[in-house]
Design a protein around this motif. Structure first.
Motif, PDB file in Angstrom:
ATOM      1  N   ALA A  15      27.657  37.185  44.095  1.00  0.00           N
ATOM      2  CA  ALA A  15      28.885  36.410  44.234  1.00  0.00           C
ATOM      3  C   ALA A  15      28.981  35.788  45.618  1.00  0.00           C
ATOM      4  CB  ALA A  15      30.093  37.309  43.977  1.00  0.00           C
ATOM      5  N   ASN A  19      29.592  31.907  46.173  1.00  0.00           N
ATOM      6  CA  ASN A  19      30.741  31.400  46.902  1.00  0.00           C
ATOM      7  C   ASN A  19      30.350  30.276  47.841  1.00  0.00           C
ATOM      8  OD1 ASN A  19      33.287  32.402  46.294  1.00  0.00           O
ATOM      9  ND2 ASN A  19      32.732  34.413  47.058  1.00  0.00           N
ATOM     10  N   TRP A  24      31.607  30.579  40.091  1.00  0.00           N
ATOM     11  CA  TRP A  24      31.006  31.758  39.496  1.00  0.00           C
ATOM     12  C   TRP A  24      31.817  32.134  38.265  1.00  0.00           C
ATOM     13  CZ3 TRP A  24      26.679  34.578  40.362  1.00  0.00           C
ATOM     14  CH2 TRP A  24      26.609  35.867  39.810  1.00  0.00           C
ATOM     15  N   ASP A  48      37.124  39.282  45.222  1.00  0.00           N
ATOM     16  CA  ASP A  48      35.895  38.494  45.393  1.00  0.00           C
ATOM     17  C   ASP A  48      36.183  37.014  45.626  1.00  0.00           C
ATOM     18  OD1 ASP A  48      34.238  40.635  45.112  1.00  0.00           O
ATOM     19  OD2 ASP A  48      33.849  40.316  42.979  1.00  0.00           O
ATOM     20  N   TYR A  49      37.288  36.507  45.008  1.00  0.00           N
ATOM     21  CA  TYR A  49      37.584  35.072  45.082  1.00  0.00           C
ATOM     22  C   TYR A  49      39.063  34.852  45.379  1.00  0.00           C
ATOM     23  CZ  TYR A  49      33.201  35.213  42.599  1.00  0.00           C
ATOM     24  OH  TYR A  49      31.919  35.503  42.250  1.00  0.00           O
ATOM     25  N   ARG A  50      39.338  33.736  45.999  1.00  0.00           N
ATOM     26  CA  ARG A  50      40.730  33.381  46.278  1.00  0.00           C
ATOM     27  C   ARG A  50      41.285  32.417  45.236  1.00  0.00           C
ATOM     28  NH1 ARG A  50      42.186  33.290  51.679  1.00  0.00           N
ATOM     29  NH2 ARG A  50      44.071  32.218  50.998  1.00  0.00           N
ATOM     30  N   TYR A  52      40.683  30.190  41.310  1.00  0.00           N
ATOM     31  CA  TYR A  52      40.057  30.292  39.997  1.00  0.00           C
ATOM     32  C   TYR A  52      40.261  28.997  39.217  1.00  0.00           C
ATOM     33  CZ  TYR A  52      39.903  35.120  41.296  1.00  0.00           C
ATOM     34  OH  TYR A  52      39.639  36.267  41.980  1.00  0.00           O
ATOM     35  N   TYR A 187      36.405  30.839  36.001  1.00  0.00           N
ATOM     36  CA  TYR A 187      35.464  30.759  37.114  1.00  0.00           C
ATOM     37  C   TYR A 187      36.204  31.093  38.411  1.00  0.00           C
ATOM     38  CZ  TYR A 187      32.928  27.826  33.743  1.00  0.00           C
ATOM     39  OH  TYR A 187      32.310  27.343  32.624  1.00  0.00           O
ATOM     40  N   GLY A 188      35.493  31.740  39.341  1.00  0.00           N
ATOM     41  CA  GLY A 188      36.052  31.990  40.654  1.00  0.00           C
ATOM     42  C   GLY A 188      35.342  31.156  41.703  1.00  0.00           C
ATOM     43  N   TYR A 189      36.051  30.865  42.790  1.00  0.00           N
ATOM     44  CA  TYR A 189      35.403  30.142  43.889  1.00  0.00           C
ATOM     45  C   TYR A 189      36.161  30.384  45.193  1.00  0.00           C
ATOM     46  CZ  TYR A 189      38.961  26.413  43.333  1.00  0.00           C
ATOM     47  OH  TYR A 189      40.115  25.705  43.247  1.00  0.00           O
ATOM     48  N   ARG A 190      35.567  30.015  46.309  1.00  0.00           N
ATOM     49  CA  ARG A 190      36.120  30.070  47.653  1.00  0.00           C
ATOM     50  C   ARG A 190      36.592  31.484  48.045  1.00  0.00           C
ATOM     51  NH1 ARG A 190      40.684  29.251  50.742  1.00  0.00           N
ATOM     52  NH2 ARG A 190      42.085  29.211  48.974  1.00  0.00           N
ATOM     53  N   ASN A 191      35.683  32.238  48.592  1.00  0.00           N
ATOM     54  CA  ASN A 191      36.053  33.602  49.023  1.00  0.00           C
ATOM     55  C   ASN A 191      36.805  33.549  50.334  1.00  0.00           C
ATOM     56  OD1 ASN A 191      36.299  36.250  49.162  1.00  0.00           O
ATOM     57  ND2 ASN A 191      34.118  36.734  49.293  1.00  0.00           N
TER      58      ASN A 191
END
Lengths: 191, 44
Positions: A15, A19, A24, A48-50, A52, A187-191
């Motif tokens: 991850a 990122n 993801w 894990d992510y800020r 989505y 989906y997740g992105y930008r940690n």
């Protein structure tokens, strides 16, 4: 432009790498038309992510004049106090204005377009959820499309959940009740 | 009479299953959809 990470043979992706290079996929769920009345999607919002991105396709409702409603979830418990606000611009291909708004709702309504009682796979909604896993106000940016109409139309806009709490998932259900079908990918992105 | 079905997906296990709403969940659900304002436009 930032330099993307280099993956060597045998190295597994993480991850942390994703990122730095893109989205993801953190999960996918399916509401089964004729069976599902509510869809709870849990443990998708984590540290894990800020932010989505959630894509919902193949929307189909049992009842006409229906939109998709959303509530945030924490350990399966919905946030259902009067704290959801939204403002969406809408326009039909015939020029008809389809604006809609709401303040202080117990759910976030009008998330997706409506009246898609036919299984025509032409309706979808894509929205982004910002900071749901933090104890701050959660914001949404939304884009919905419906092709099942004499005059297809779109809606886009923004929404928020005004309570500063952390959540790990969402609940989706048709505004007019009854079953619904949907394919949901998160989906997740930008940690 | 049986209650409506909730589909539950858990990303931590990447699994999905169906179950009936409890009576409390069903009452909460009915209350929620009752609060939704009917749409003023149709799709015709």
């Amino acid at each position: 432009m930032p330099t993307p990470p280099t993956f060597s043979v045998g190295q597994y992706n993480t991850a942390a790498y994703m990122n730095s290079i893109g989205l993801w996929k953190v999960g996918s769920a399916t509401a089964v038309y004729g069976t599902t009345t509510q869809l709870n999607i849990s443990n998708i919002f984590t540290s894990d992510y800020r932010a989505y991105k959630i894509v919902i396709s193949s929307l189909r409702y049992a009842n006409a004049n229906t939109t998709l409603s959303l509530q945030l979830l924490n350990a399966g418990t919905p946030a259902n106090t009067a704290s959801y606000d939204f403002a969406y611009r809408g326009l039909g291909s015939d020029g008809t204005v389809r604006d809609t708004n709401g303040f202080g709702g117990t759910s976030l309504s009008d998330l997706g377009c409506f009246n898609t009682t036919s299984n025509d796979y032409q309706a979808q909604v894509s929205f982004e959820v910002i900071n749901p896993s933090l104890a701050v106000v959660t914001t949404f940016i939304n884009m919905a499309a419906s092709g099942f109409a004499a005059y297809p139309f779109t809606r886009h806009g923004a929404a928020r959940h005004s309570v500063a709490s952390a959540y790990d998932g969402i609940r989706l259900f048709p505004s007019a009740g009854g079953s619904f079908g949907a394919e949901v990918v998160v989906y997740g992105y930008r940690n | 009479m049986s209650n409506p079905i909730i589909t539950i997906y858990d990303a931590s296990t990447n699994s999905q299953f169906n179950r009936e709403m409890t009576d409390e969940e069903h009452a909460q659900y009915l209350d929620e959809i009752k609060n939704v304002t009917p749409l003023a436009v149709s799709n015709e």
